[in-house]
Design an enzyme around this catalytic site. Structure first.
Site, mmCIF file in Angstrom:
data_model
loop_
_atom_site.group_PDB
_atom_site.id
_atom_site.type_symbol
_atom_site.label_atom_id
_atom_site.label_comp_id
_atom_site.label_asym_id
_atom_site.label_seq_id
_atom_site.Cartn_x
_atom_site.Cartn_y
_atom_site.Cartn_z
ATOM 1 N N ASP A 115 31.921 -40.804 33.681
ATOM 2 C CA ASP A 115 32.866 -40.442 32.926
ATOM 3 C C ASP A 115 33.219 -41.751 31.851
ATOM 4 O OD1 ASP A 115 32.879 -38.041 34.249
ATOM 5 O OD2 ASP A 115 34.797 -38.606 35.136
ATOM 6 N N LYS A 154 33.733 -27.164 32.750
ATOM 7 C CA LYS A 154 34.667 -26.107 33.128
ATOM 8 C C LYS A 154 35.262 -25.121 32.306
ATOM 9 C CE LYS A 154 37.147 -29.914 36.106
ATOM 10 N NZ LYS A 154 36.305 -30.867 36.087
HETATM 11 O O1 S5P Z 1 38.928 -30.655 41.415
HETATM 12 C C1 S5P Z 1 38.089 -31.573 40.812
HETATM 13 C C2 S5P Z 1 37.178 -30.733 39.975
HETATM 14 C C3 S5P Z 1 36.432 -31.863 39.125
HETATM 15 S S1 S5P Z 1 34.742 -31.206 38.444
HETATM 16 N N1 S5P Z 1 38.419 -32.876 40.762
HETATM 17 C C4 S5P Z 1 37.842 -33.672 39.746
HETATM 18 O O2 S5P Z 1 38.151 -34.863 39.986
HETATM 19 N N2 S5P Z 1 36.696 -33.173 39.032
HETATM 20 C C5 S5P Z 1 35.805 -34.105 38.165
HETATM 21 O O3 S5P Z 1 35.362 -35.142 39.361
HETATM 22 C C6 S5P Z 1 36.777 -34.850 37.252
HETATM 23 O O4 S5P Z 1 36.606 -34.444 35.986
HETATM 24 C C7 S5P Z 1 35.818 -36.243 37.347
HETATM 25 O O5 S5P Z 1 34.904 -36.223 36.287
HETATM 26 C C8 S5P Z 1 35.320 -36.394 38.657
HETATM 27 C C9 S5P Z 1 36.049 -37.471 39.324
HETATM 28 O O6 S5P Z 1 36.087 -38.667 39.168
HETATM 29 P P1 S5P Z 1 36.401 -39.991 40.016
HETATM 30 O O7 S5P Z 1 36.622 -41.076 38.907
HETATM 31 O O8 S5P Z 1 37.946 -39.559 40.310
HETATM 32 O O9 S5P Z 1 35.875 -39.950 41.202
#
Ligand code: S5P
Length: 278
Positions: free
Chosen positions: A45, A100
């Protein structure tokens, strides 16, 4: 010993599960996981093309899938797509654009096929909310199926206070069952298909469960994200793929990205091997 097809999903190897899927993107993901011994999806991201490609080059060998948010990249262009697709071939991973989708069928079919991003042209997997009803799957499938793409439905979310619970989650599972050629699984925190009554046909089913909210160190962020460990996700909750973002790319450079990705790969795979023994 029972035949592979009579075993519970979580007792089968990823390789054994390939035969349970008709969708090419699902088959390819499972084959990649088996071949590379990884159930790690890295969520990249970041907001520029060069940053994204640098991270993907560093982590690509350790993962089965790279997840993108193409709308946060300020200099998104076809060159990025070409280079990402080339890396997906040379480093052997699938691409999952975390779009999404959440609109009516006609609108999402245009958002998926067209605009600046033309997501369907390069992303093997994408995801959608079930909120609008079955039309969202029909709309996306008209674009995605001819290209052998697959769809994941968001049945639950990792964030605090998520409204995707209870009856909504169960209805999402039922929606997936009505579209087995295109819906290959869920974004969820557990094996959500087990929350719904078994399919009336009595037929065996196999869904991929991809799970975000994974971290080995942090427990969450200041905006509602909640983390569990790879073991909690894969062994305790029976999910198939761990999605890790900041836990990996939050590191300070190529060597750290590489070593963190490999650490999550090892942890995720260990938890999967442990669950096969149960
Ligand atoms: O329920 C969700 C669904 C998704 S796809 N919770 C999430 O965090 N995500 C995605 O997963 C979110 O948009 C981000 O891209 C990733 C988590 O990132 P992190 O940096 O917190 O591990």
């Amino acid at each position: 010993m029972s035949s592979p097809s009579s075993k519970a999903t979580t007792s089968k190897t990823y390789g054994e599960r390939v035969a349970s899927h008709s969708n090419q993107a699902a088959k390819d993901l499972l084959l990649t996981m088996e071949r590379k011994k990884t159930n790690l999806c890295v969520s990249v991201d970041v907001t520029t093309k060069e940053e994204l490609l640098k991270i993907v080059e560093a982590v690509g060998e350790s993962c089965c899938c790279v997840k993108t948010h193409c709308d946060i990249i300020s200099d998104f262009d076809q060159d990025l797509v070409d280079r990402l697709v080339a890396l997906s071939k040379s480093l052997d991973f699938q691409i999952f654009e975390d779009r999404k989708f959440a609109d009516i069928g006609n609108t999402v079919s245009l958002q998926y096929s067209s605009g600046v991003h033309r997501i369907a042209s390069w992303s093997h997997l994408t995801n959608a909310h079930a909120l609008p009803g079955d039309g969202i799957v029909t709309g996306l499938s008209t674009v995605g199926l001819p290209l052998s793409r697959g769809l994941l439905l968001l049945a639950e979310m990792s964030s605090a206070g998520s409204l995707a619970t209870g009856a909504y989650t169960i209805e999402t599972v039922q929606m997936a069952r009505r579209h087995p050629e295109f819906v290959v699984g869920f974004i969820a925190q557990q094996r959500v298909e087990r929350l719904a009554p078994p399919p009336s046909s009595g037929e065996e089913e196999d869904f991929l469960v991809l799970t975000p909210g994974v971290g080995l160190v942090s427990k969450g962020d200041k905006m509602g994200q909640q983390y569990r460990t790879p073991r909690q996700v894969v062994f305790e909750s029976g999910c198939d793929v761990i999605i890790v973002g900041r836990g990996i790319y939050g590191g300070s450079g190529v060597e750290e990205w590489k070593s963190e990705a490999d650490r999550y790969r090892v942890e995720g795979w260990k938890a999967y091997e442990e669950r096969l023994l149960v």
